[in-house]
Write an enzyme that holds these catalytic residues in place. Sequence first.
Site, mmCIF file in Angstrom:
data_model
loop_
_atom_site.group_PDB
_atom_site.id
_atom_site.type_symbol
_atom_site.label_atom_id
_atom_site.label_comp_id
_atom_site.label_asym_id
_atom_site.label_seq_id
_atom_site.Cartn_x
_atom_site.Cartn_y
_atom_site.Cartn_z
ATOM 1 N N ASN A 39 0.829 -1.204 0.000
ATOM 2 C CA ASN A 39 0.000 0.000 0.000
ATOM 3 C C ASN A 39 0.864 1.255 0.000
ATOM 4 O O ASN A 39 0.377 2.343 -0.213
ATOM 5 C CB ASN A 39 -0.941 0.011 1.222
ATOM 6 C CG ASN A 39 -0.175 0.101 2.523
ATOM 7 O OD1 ASN A 39 0.705 -0.708 2.783
ATOM 8 N ND2 ASN A 39 -0.505 1.075 3.346
ATOM 9 N N CYS B 73 -2.042 5.010 7.815
ATOM 10 C CA CYS B 73 -2.204 4.346 9.109
ATOM 11 C C CYS B 73 -0.949 4.434 9.965
ATOM 12 O O CYS B 73 -0.999 4.209 11.162
ATOM 13 C CB CYS B 73 -2.583 2.885 8.915
ATOM 14 S SG CYS B 73 -4.066 2.700 7.946
#
Length: 397
Positions: free
Chosen positions: A151, A325
């Site tokens: 990601n 995140c």
Amino acid sequence: MSIYLDYQAAKPVDERVIEEMLPYFNKRYANPSSLHGDGDIATDTLKKARQKVADFINAPKADSILFTSGATESNNLALIGSALRNKKKGDHIIISEIEHITILNIGKFLEKQGFKVSRVPVDRFGIINIEKLKRLINERTILISISTASNEIGSLQPIEEISDIASEKKVLFHTDAVASEAVIPIDVQKVPIDLITLSSNDIYGPRGVGALYLKKGVRVNPILIGGGQERGMRSGSENMTGIVGFAKAAEIMKKEIKDEAARINLLRDKLIGGILESIPKSYLNGHPEKRLPNNAHFRFEYIEGESLILSLRDQNVSAATGSACSSKTLEPSHTLIATGLLHEEAHGSLLYTLGRFTTESDIDTAIEVLPGIIKRLRILSPLTPLDLLKKYQEAEK
Ligand code: PMP
């Protein structure tokens, strides 16, 4: 609204999805577990939604899809649920060094519960070392969990090969497909992965809903205990509004993914070319070809990523340094360090992720504003070498 190039962190919900969801807030709100007629209609809606998400990954049976609250829960259910279910068979799990923080932290949690977790290293492009993976598998191994794509730096993992190795060794294979699901079609009949994490928002559906795909015969122990919904593997009243939206998003994505990914790929290539050409000492992180078509991850010498993001913010461009995140930690990205970069190199990164609503003019602006920002930051930085400063001065004359 800014020029939004942070699609990996969050995507807008497609208008067609919102329209589909609206009646489920206040008109069709029944619980599928209810025994009345409205409950039956809700059961039917849930069945059709499950079918659409199954079709999205070409799964032969709708009940292979378990709805969850999102990718974090799906990853927890996949790893912890498989570990608990198979603990009599073994106690060893393999992940990679560059997994998303959810998988890394679930790995640490499982280690505290007495499981053994190995982390496969990656090469300088962020692609896992297959030979090392093979060597790590032993008779106690129960699960391999490797994301379809990073990601962060977008590198694509050889998931077909991993799937073959896992099935030959009779080890479960889970992949988190969140980073890739909007740009790379998934076909579980071609690549028979055992467990797949899917997220709704990552295909332009609402947040707060996701899924875990389980191949026929694969089961996990529940981690949420309650009313026994989702074949007893994930309790809790179904989030019908979210599920209807997720299903619509999956239906649209299945139809549009190929054309959309091709369009985004062209824009992404223009972005990479434009930036590498116009900025000295700039590099692309990740693999030049084996990468997500929507991902452009750069590294600039003598630059600090956070100040870059703030300067871009002043120009109304939304970008990231890496994974949203992990952005609150001051540590350099574990992914970049795993690819062999030094701490100071890993700090100067910029991640642009493109999506359904990115236009060519967005890309042109992104290419246009960056060289000036980098130059200004470098002029201010004590790390910039004299010869580069001189080049900047000469260019101004
Ligand atoms: N896996 C990957 C690859 C992600 O990028 C993310 C964050 N979007 C997650 C899992 C966790 O997703 P969520 O925060 O929506 O639960």
